[in-house]
Design a protein around this motif. Structure first.
Motif, PDB file in Angstrom:
ATOM      1  N   PRO A 158      -1.648   7.961 -12.834  1.00 15.82           N
ATOM      2  CA  PRO A 158      -2.332   8.981 -12.431  1.00 15.82           C
ATOM      3  C   PRO A 158      -2.946   9.623 -13.725  1.00 15.82           C
ATOM      4  O   PRO A 158      -2.670   9.945 -14.811  1.00 15.82           O
ATOM      5  CB  PRO A 158      -1.400   9.916 -11.947  1.00 15.82           C
ATOM      6  CG  PRO A 158      -0.245   8.857 -11.475  1.00 15.82           C
ATOM      7  CD  PRO A 158      -0.288   7.824 -12.632  1.00 15.82           C
TER       8      PRO A 158
ATOM      9  N   THR B 282      -9.154   6.576   0.771  1.00 17.88           N
ATOM     10  CA  THR B 282      -7.658   6.385   0.016  1.00 17.88           C
ATOM     11  C   THR B 282      -7.162   5.472   1.041  1.00 17.88           C
ATOM     12  O   THR B 282      -7.297   5.397   2.198  1.00 17.88           O
ATOM     13  CB  THR B 282      -6.966   7.715  -0.153  1.00 17.88           C
ATOM     14  OG1 THR B 282      -6.819   8.311   1.409  1.00 17.88           O
ATOM     15  CG2 THR B 282      -7.850   8.792  -0.761  1.00 17.88           C
TER      16      THR B 282
ATOM     17  N   SER C 110      -4.913   1.314  -8.363  1.00 18.19           N
ATOM     18  CA  SER C 110      -3.344   1.455  -8.113  1.00 18.19           C
ATOM     19  C   SER C 110      -2.638   1.961  -9.596  1.00 18.19           C
ATOM     20  O   SER C 110      -3.258   1.541 -10.608  1.00 18.19           O
ATOM     21  CB  SER C 110      -3.085   0.181  -7.625  1.00 18.19           C
ATOM     22  OG  SER C 110      -1.572   0.115  -7.552  1.00 18.19           O
ATOM     23  N   ASN C 111      -1.663   2.352  -9.419  1.00 18.63           N
ATOM     24  CA  ASN C 111      -0.789   2.613 -10.690  1.00 18.63           C
ATOM     25  C   ASN C 111       0.020   1.582 -11.037  1.00 18.63           C
ATOM     26  O   ASN C 111       0.874   1.709 -11.886  1.00 18.63           O
ATOM     27  CB  ASN C 111      -0.170   3.933 -10.555  1.00 18.63           C
ATOM     28  CG  ASN C 111       0.743   4.283  -9.517  1.00 18.63           C
ATOM     29  OD1 ASN C 111       1.049   3.130  -8.592  1.00 18.63           O
ATOM     30  ND2 ASN C 111       1.616   5.429  -9.301  1.00 18.63           N
TER      31      ASN C 111
ATOM     32  N   TYR D 128       0.162   4.233  -2.793  1.00 17.54           N
ATOM     33  CA  TYR D 128       0.229   5.651  -2.571  1.00 17.54           C
ATOM     34  C   TYR D 128       1.292   5.949  -1.333  1.00 17.54           C
ATOM     35  O   TYR D 128       2.193   6.726  -1.289  1.00 17.54           O
ATOM     36  CB  TYR D 128      -0.827   6.437  -1.876  1.00 17.54           C
ATOM     37  CG  TYR D 128      -0.826   7.568  -1.257  1.00 17.54           C
ATOM     38  CD1 TYR D 128      -0.571   8.794  -1.917  1.00 17.54           C
ATOM     39  CD2 TYR D 128      -0.807   7.856   0.279  1.00 17.54           C
ATOM     40  CE1 TYR D 128      -0.213  10.122  -1.339  1.00 17.54           C
ATOM     41  CE2 TYR D 128      -0.562   8.899   1.045  1.00 17.54           C
ATOM     42  CZ  TYR D 128      -0.229  10.071   0.090  1.00 17.54           C
ATOM     43  OH  TYR D 128      -0.326  11.271   0.758  1.00 17.54           O
TER      44      TYR D 128
ATOM     45  N   ASP E 288      -8.638   3.696  -2.711  1.00 18.64           N
ATOM     46  CA  ASP E 288      -8.018   4.354  -3.566  1.00 18.64           C
ATOM     47  C   ASP E 288      -6.703   4.646  -3.529  1.00 18.64           C
ATOM     48  O   ASP E 288      -5.915   4.794  -2.290  1.00 18.64           O
ATOM     49  CB  ASP E 288      -8.764   5.907  -3.961  1.00 18.64           C
ATOM     50  CG  ASP E 288      -8.628   6.413  -4.855  1.00 18.64           C
ATOM     51  OD1 ASP E 288      -8.296   5.918  -6.076  1.00 18.64           O
ATOM     52  OD2 ASP E 288      -8.308   7.747  -5.087  1.00 18.64           O
ATOM     53  N   ASP E 289      -5.799   4.600  -4.753  1.00 24.19           N
ATOM     54  CA  ASP E 289      -4.415   4.760  -4.410  1.00 24.19           C
ATOM     55  C   ASP E 289      -3.870   3.913  -3.654  1.00 24.19           C
ATOM     56  O   ASP E 289      -2.821   4.242  -2.590  1.00 24.19           O
ATOM     57  CB  ASP E 289      -4.168   5.990  -4.058  1.00 24.19           C
ATOM     58  CG  ASP E 289      -4.440   7.226  -5.138  1.00 24.19           C
ATOM     59  OD1 ASP E 289      -4.290   6.892  -6.327  1.00 24.19           O
ATOM     60  OD2 ASP E 289      -4.643   8.286  -4.785  1.00 24.19           O
TER      61      ASP E 289
END
Length: 250
Positions: A110, A136, A201-202, A173, A169-170
């Motif tokens: 993030p 998202t 993405s993380n 999540y 996005d994300d």
């Protein structure tokens, strides 16, 4: 304003040249002041109409994109991203990958600048005439689940499926149940080799089964996303938001 000018404005509007119709008094004053030839007057009129039409088209595409904020890549400090060179960023901005339906996966913690980079590329694409939609992962799943009975969801997903570039996005999540994962697969399958997709993405693709909950669906989605893809791992230790945060201290 003379009746002749008003009549000309009405005629331009009838021809659907509304931008020129609205600006006509100014254009005529400029023509008189600058002693334009007939050819120069025609050129100015047509150039103005085309320019304003494109500006309005850009405004419309930006509205449809539904970006959470507007930041161009001119504001992106490439020096803070050791994982991405200026040359690589310029290659991304050329958008050749978009013409070839390549996908881009932006990975990182993030605050690393993934969403900023994705939106910046989306804005570049819109300026070049492409249709872009941003969502998202949480919003996208909700749209997919309500498409059958909510008109707004149906309209937004129609635009998404017709877009040249879809930004998700994300991705990590939220976890998905079986129905949500199936709906997401059908969407990716529809976009496959028709549109480009940017995913932020993380977590890397090898961990996405945690999100999908089904190895088979995850594999099918990855097969389509990774067929033609560029994976960019942004800085792991630097948070763009922390570096550029507002502060109450001097």
């Amino acid at each position: 304003m003379t009746k002749t000018v008003q009549l000309l404005q009405e005629q331009f509007r009838h021809l659907r040249m509304t931008e020129v119709a609205n600006e006509l008094p100014v254009l005529l004053r400029n023509a008189e002041k600058m002693s334009w030839t007939y050819q120069e007057i025609l050129q100015e009129i047509l150039t103005y109409e085309l320019k304003r039409r494109e500006e309005k088209n850009v405004e419309k595409r930006l509205k449809w994109a539904r970006f959470p904020y507007y930041k161009t890549l001119n504001e992106f400090n490439i020096e803070e991203q050791a994982a991405l060179s200026t040359r690589q960023l310029n290659q991304l901005r050329e958008l050749n990958w978009l013409d070839q339906q390549y996908n881009i996966i932006l990975l990182g913690p993030p605050g690393a600048g993934k969403t900023f980079l994705a939106i910046g590329l989306g804005i570049d694409a819109i300026q070049r005439g492409y249709k872009v939609v941003f969502s998202t992962m949480g919003e996208l799943v909700q749209l997919l689940k309500t498409e059958e009975y909510i008109q707004k969801s149906k309209v937004q997903l129609k635009r998404l499926r017709e877009a040249d570039l879809v930004i998700i996005d994300d991705l990590m999540y939220m976890a998905m149940d079986q129905r949500e994962a199936n709906l997401f697969f059908y969407l990716i399958n529809h976009l496959y080799e028709q549109s480009s997709i940017i995913i932020t993405s993380n977590k890397g693709p090898e961990q996405w089964v945690e999100l999908m909950g089904d190895q088979g669906i995850t594999t099918a989605i990855l097969d389509r996303l990774l067929h033609r893809v560029e994976v960019i791992q942004l800085n792991e230790n630097d948070s763009w938001r922390l570096k550029h945060r507002s502060t109450i201290f001097n």
